[in-house]
Design a protein around this motif. Structure first.
Motif, PDB file in Angstrom:
ATOM      1  N   MET A  93      19.171  29.236 -69.122  1.00 13.57           N
ATOM      2  CA  MET A  93      18.319  30.281 -69.673  1.00 13.57           C
ATOM      3  C   MET A  93      18.019  29.925 -71.134  1.00 13.57           C
ATOM      4  SD  MET A  93      19.022  34.413 -69.764  1.00 13.57           S
ATOM      5  CE  MET A  93      19.756  34.455 -68.169  1.00 13.57           C
ATOM      6  N   SER A  94      16.779  30.062 -71.504  1.00 17.24           N
ATOM      7  CA  SER A  94      16.371  29.664 -72.850  1.00 17.24           C
ATOM      8  C   SER A  94      16.791  30.719 -73.884  1.00 17.24           C
ATOM      9  CB  SER A  94      14.862  29.456 -72.902  1.00 17.24           C
ATOM     10  OG  SER A  94      14.205  30.701 -72.827  1.00 17.24           O
ATOM     11  N   LYS A  95      16.826  30.303 -75.136  1.00 21.49           N
ATOM     12  CA  LYS A  95      17.196  31.209 -76.236  1.00 21.49           C
ATOM     13  C   LYS A  95      16.249  32.398 -76.324  1.00 21.49           C
ATOM     14  CE  LYS A  95      20.653  29.794 -78.812  1.00 21.49           C
ATOM     15  NZ  LYS A  95      21.911  30.477 -78.748  1.00 21.49           N
ATOM     16  N   GLY A  96      14.975  32.189 -76.117  1.00 21.17           N
ATOM     17  CA  GLY A  96      13.984  33.264 -76.186  1.00 21.17           C
ATOM     18  C   GLY A  96      14.244  34.345 -75.154  1.00 21.17           C
ATOM     19  N   VAL A  97      14.614  33.954 -73.941  1.00 23.86           N
ATOM     20  CA  VAL A  97      14.905  34.914 -72.871  1.00 23.86           C
ATOM     21  C   VAL A  97      16.182  35.688 -73.215  1.00 23.86           C
ATOM     22  CG1 VAL A  97      15.519  35.142 -70.427  1.00 23.86           C
ATOM     23  CG2 VAL A  97      13.708  33.564 -71.113  1.00 23.86           C
ATOM     24  N   GLN A  98      17.190  35.003 -73.736  1.00 19.08           N
ATOM     25  CA  GLN A  98      18.439  35.668 -74.124  1.00 19.08           C
ATOM     26  C   GLN A  98      18.194  36.705 -75.218  1.00 19.08           C
ATOM     27  OE1 GLN A  98      20.982  32.410 -75.246  1.00 19.08           O
ATOM     28  NE2 GLN A  98      21.687  32.051 -73.134  1.00 19.08           N
ATOM     29  N   ILE A  99      17.383  36.365 -76.188  1.00 15.54           N
ATOM     30  CA  ILE A  99      17.067  37.294 -77.278  1.00 15.54           C
ATOM     31  C   ILE A  99      16.300  38.493 -76.738  1.00 15.54           C
ATOM     32  CG2 ILE A  99      15.701  37.583 -79.390  1.00 15.54           C
ATOM     33  CD1 ILE A  99      16.515  34.683 -80.115  1.00 15.54           C
ATOM     34  N   ALA A 100      15.351  38.258 -75.839  1.00 20.21           N
ATOM     35  CA  ALA A 100      14.571  39.356 -75.245  1.00 20.21           C
ATOM     36  C   ALA A 100      15.460  40.292 -74.447  1.00 20.21           C
ATOM     37  CB  ALA A 100      13.459  38.784 -74.361  1.00 20.21           C
ATOM     38  N   ILE A 101      16.401  39.749 -73.680  1.00 20.09           N
ATOM     39  CA  ILE A 101      17.330  40.587 -72.897  1.00 20.09           C
ATOM     40  C   ILE A 101      18.222  41.406 -73.829  1.00 20.09           C
ATOM     41  CG2 ILE A 101      19.316  40.514 -71.332  1.00 20.09           C
ATOM     42  CD1 ILE A 101      17.957  38.119 -69.940  1.00 20.09           C
ATOM     43  N   GLY A 102      18.719  40.772 -74.892  1.00 20.34           N
ATOM     44  CA  GLY A 102      19.558  41.487 -75.862  1.00 20.34           C
ATOM     45  C   GLY A 102      18.802  42.598 -76.565  1.00 20.34           C
ATOM     46  N   ALA A 103      17.581  42.324 -76.986  1.00 22.07           N
ATOM     47  CA  ALA A 103      16.762  43.340 -77.665  1.00 22.07           C
ATOM     48  C   ALA A 103      16.428  44.487 -76.732  1.00 22.07           C
ATOM     49  CB  ALA A 103      15.484  42.704 -78.204  1.00 22.07           C
ATOM     50  N   THR A 104      16.162  44.194 -75.471  1.00 19.09           N
ATOM     51  CA  THR A 104      15.876  45.237 -74.479  1.00 19.09           C
ATOM     52  C   THR A 104      17.105  46.111 -74.258  1.00 19.09           C
ATOM     53  OG1 THR A 104      14.263  43.801 -73.397  1.00 19.09           O
ATOM     54  CG2 THR A 104      15.091  45.656 -72.114  1.00 19.09           C
ATOM     55  N   ALA A 105      18.274  45.495 -74.178  1.00 15.47           N
ATOM     56  CA  ALA A 105      19.505  46.258 -73.982  1.00 15.47           C
ATOM     57  C   ALA A 105      19.771  47.184 -75.171  1.00 15.47           C
ATOM     58  CB  ALA A 105      20.688  45.309 -73.773  1.00 15.47           C
ATOM     59  N   ILE A 106      19.573  46.697 -76.381  1.00 13.89           N
ATOM     60  CA  ILE A 106      19.778  47.522 -77.580  1.00 13.89           C
ATOM     61  C   ILE A 106      18.781  48.673 -77.609  1.00 13.89           C
ATOM     62  CG2 ILE A 106      19.581  47.527 -80.104  1.00 13.89           C
ATOM     63  CD1 ILE A 106      20.812  44.691 -80.031  1.00 13.89           C
ATOM     64  N   ALA A 107      17.520  48.392 -77.300  1.00 17.58           N
ATOM     65  CA  ALA A 107      16.501  49.448 -77.278  1.00 17.58           C
ATOM     66  C   ALA A 107      16.828  50.500 -76.226  1.00 17.58           C
ATOM     67  CB  ALA A 107      15.122  48.848 -77.034  1.00 17.58           C
ATOM     68  N   ALA A 108      17.304  50.076 -75.070  1.00 15.10           N
ATOM     69  CA  ALA A 108      17.670  51.016 -74.006  1.00 15.10           C
ATOM     70  C   ALA A 108      18.840  51.895 -74.432  1.00 15.10           C
ATOM     71  CB  ALA A 108      18.003  50.262 -72.724  1.00 15.10           C
ATOM     72  N   LEU A 109      19.842  51.316 -75.080  1.00 17.87           N
ATOM     73  CA  LEU A 109      20.994  52.101 -75.544  1.00 17.87           C
ATOM     74  C   LEU A 109      20.586  53.111 -76.618  1.00 17.87           C
ATOM     75  CD1 LEU A 109      23.805  49.408 -75.686  1.00 17.87           C
ATOM     76  CD2 LEU A 109      23.675  51.379 -74.151  1.00 17.87           C
ATOM     77  N   LEU A 110      19.746  52.693 -77.558  1.00 17.90           N
ATOM     78  CA  LEU A 110      19.276  53.618 -78.592  1.00 17.90           C
ATOM     79  C   LEU A 110      18.446  54.749 -77.974  1.00 17.90           C
ATOM     80  CD1 LEU A 110      18.355  51.175 -81.490  1.00 17.90           C
ATOM     81  CD2 LEU A 110      20.242  52.808 -81.415  1.00 17.90           C
ATOM     82  N   GLY A 111      17.611  54.426 -77.008  1.00 16.98           N
ATOM     83  CA  GLY A 111      16.823  55.453 -76.321  1.00 16.98           C
ATOM     84  C   GLY A 111      17.711  56.420 -75.566  1.00 16.98           C
ATOM     85  N   TRP A 112      18.740  55.911 -74.891  1.00 13.96           N
ATOM     86  CA  TRP A 112      19.684  56.759 -74.146  1.00 13.96           C
ATOM     87  C   TRP A 112      20.433  57.690 -75.105  1.00 13.96           C
ATOM     88  CZ3 TRP A 112      25.199  56.149 -74.159  1.00 13.96           C
ATOM     89  CH2 TRP A 112      25.859  56.976 -73.251  1.00 13.96           C
ATOM     90  N   TYR A 113      20.870  57.164 -76.250  1.00 18.42           N
ATOM     91  CA  TYR A 113      21.569  57.980 -77.241  1.00 18.42           C
ATOM     92  C   TYR A 113      20.644  59.068 -77.796  1.00 18.42           C
ATOM     93  CZ  TYR A 113      23.914  59.368 -81.511  1.00 18.42           C
ATOM     94  OH  TYR A 113      24.494  60.109 -82.499  1.00 18.42           O
ATOM     95  N   GLY A 114      19.415  58.699 -78.129  1.00 16.45           N
ATOM     96  CA  GLY A 114      18.454  59.669 -78.660  1.00 16.45           C
ATOM     97  C   GLY A 114      18.145  60.768 -77.673  1.00 16.45           C
ATOM     98  N   LEU A 115      17.969  60.412 -76.409  1.00 15.12           N
ATOM     99  CA  LEU A 115      17.706  61.418 -75.381  1.00 15.12           C
ATOM    100  C   LEU A 115      18.894  62.357 -75.228  1.00 15.12           C
ATOM    101  CD1 LEU A 115      15.728  62.425 -73.260  1.00 15.12           C
ATOM    102  CD2 LEU A 115      16.762  60.838 -71.634  1.00 15.12           C
ATOM    103  N   GLY A 116      20.093  61.812 -75.310  1.00 16.29           N
ATOM    104  CA  GLY A 116      21.295  62.650 -75.232  1.00 16.29           C
ATOM    105  C   GLY A 116      21.380  63.636 -76.383  1.00 16.29           C
ATOM    106  N   GLN A 117      20.999  63.221 -77.579  1.00 16.16           N
ATOM    107  CA  GLN A 117      21.020  64.118 -78.731  1.00 16.16           C
ATOM    108  C   GLN A 117      19.980  65.214 -78.597  1.00 16.16           C
ATOM    109  OE1 GLN A 117      23.248  64.165 -81.352  1.00 16.16           O
ATOM    110  NE2 GLN A 117      24.280  62.757 -79.984  1.00 16.16           N
ATOM    111  N   LEU A 118      18.818  64.888 -78.070  1.00 10.71           N
ATOM    112  CA  LEU A 118      17.785  65.907 -77.866  1.00 10.71           C
ATOM    113  C   LEU A 118      18.228  66.924 -76.816  1.00 10.71           C
ATOM    114  CD1 LEU A 118      14.534  63.771 -78.002  1.00 10.71           C
ATOM    115  CD2 LEU A 118      15.332  65.420 -79.679  1.00 10.71           C
ATOM    116  N   ASN A 119      18.923  66.474 -75.803  1.00 11.41           N
ATOM    117  CA  ASN A 119      19.409  67.392 -74.760  1.00 11.41           C
ATOM    118  C   ASN A 119      20.496  68.313 -75.289  1.00 11.41           C
ATOM    119  OD1 ASN A 119      17.653  66.474 -72.820  1.00 11.41           O
ATOM    120  ND2 ASN A 119      19.096  64.988 -71.966  1.00 11.41           N
ATOM    121  N   ASN A 120      21.248  67.864 -76.291  1.00 13.78           N
ATOM    122  CA  ASN A 120      22.282  68.711 -76.889  1.00 13.78           C
ATOM    123  C   ASN A 120      21.712  69.713 -77.871  1.00 13.78           C
ATOM    124  OD1 ASN A 120      24.409  67.606 -75.510  1.00 13.78           O
ATOM    125  ND2 ASN A 120      24.887  66.101 -77.096  1.00 13.78           N
ATOM    126  N   GLY A 121      20.425  69.663 -78.139  1.00 14.56           N
ATOM    127  CA  GLY A 121      19.790  70.615 -79.034  1.00 14.56           C
ATOM    128  C   GLY A 121      19.939  70.286 -80.504  1.00 14.56           C
TER     129      GLY A 121
END
Length: 153
Positions: free
Chosen positions: A1-29
């Protein structure tokens, strides 16, 4: 797997975690606020029962009751400082399960309480698990203390 693909997967995972955390905070009011002012909290109070919250206010005058046997402090929080002289408005009763309050905790102190709103005997009570008191500013100017040379007397 190339470095570019690894970086894209890592960035996607971080974005997904931040989105999940933000959605959880909005649900808590909490909607990314450190605390709610008391008047804002009262507007949303029916929906806040049982949910974690941080509320900002001022300790109401003569409202602090310490129950040493139960190791509990009960006090009221109001929206504006008691010494402001304006209308008090609706207060929030707070019960804190500790006798260890901050050094600055007293009548009129600016506080942020963390905990949850519960119904006790048909009345709303905020059960705090943390109480933080703000330090008053030590750098407020005192009127009439300056001399002609600009040095305090």
């Amino acid at each position: 797997m190339s470095k570019g693909v690894q970086i894209a997967i890592g960035a996607t995972a971080i974005a997904a975690l931040l989105g999940w955390y933000g959605l959880g905070q909005l649900n808590n009011g909490l909607s990314f606020q450190y605390f709610q002012h008391l008047d804002e909290f009262h507007v949303h109070a029916p929906a806040m029962v049982g949910r974690a919250a941080r509320v900002h206010g001022y300790v109401a005058a003569n409202s602090i009751e310490r129950d040493v046997d139960a190791k509990r402090v009960r006090f009221a929080v109001q929206n504006d400082p008691p010494h402001a002289g304006g209308p008090v408005g609706e207060k929030l009763m707070v019960e804190y399960d500790s006798l260890e309050t901050p050094d600055l905790f007293k009548d009129g102190a600016e506080v942020v309480v963390e905990g949850a709103l519960v119904m006790a005997d048909g009345h709303p009570v905020f059960e705090a698990n943390n109480v933080m008191a703000k330090c008053p500013s030590k750098f407020e100017a005192k009127a009439g203390l300056m001399t002609e040379s600009g040095i305090e007397s």
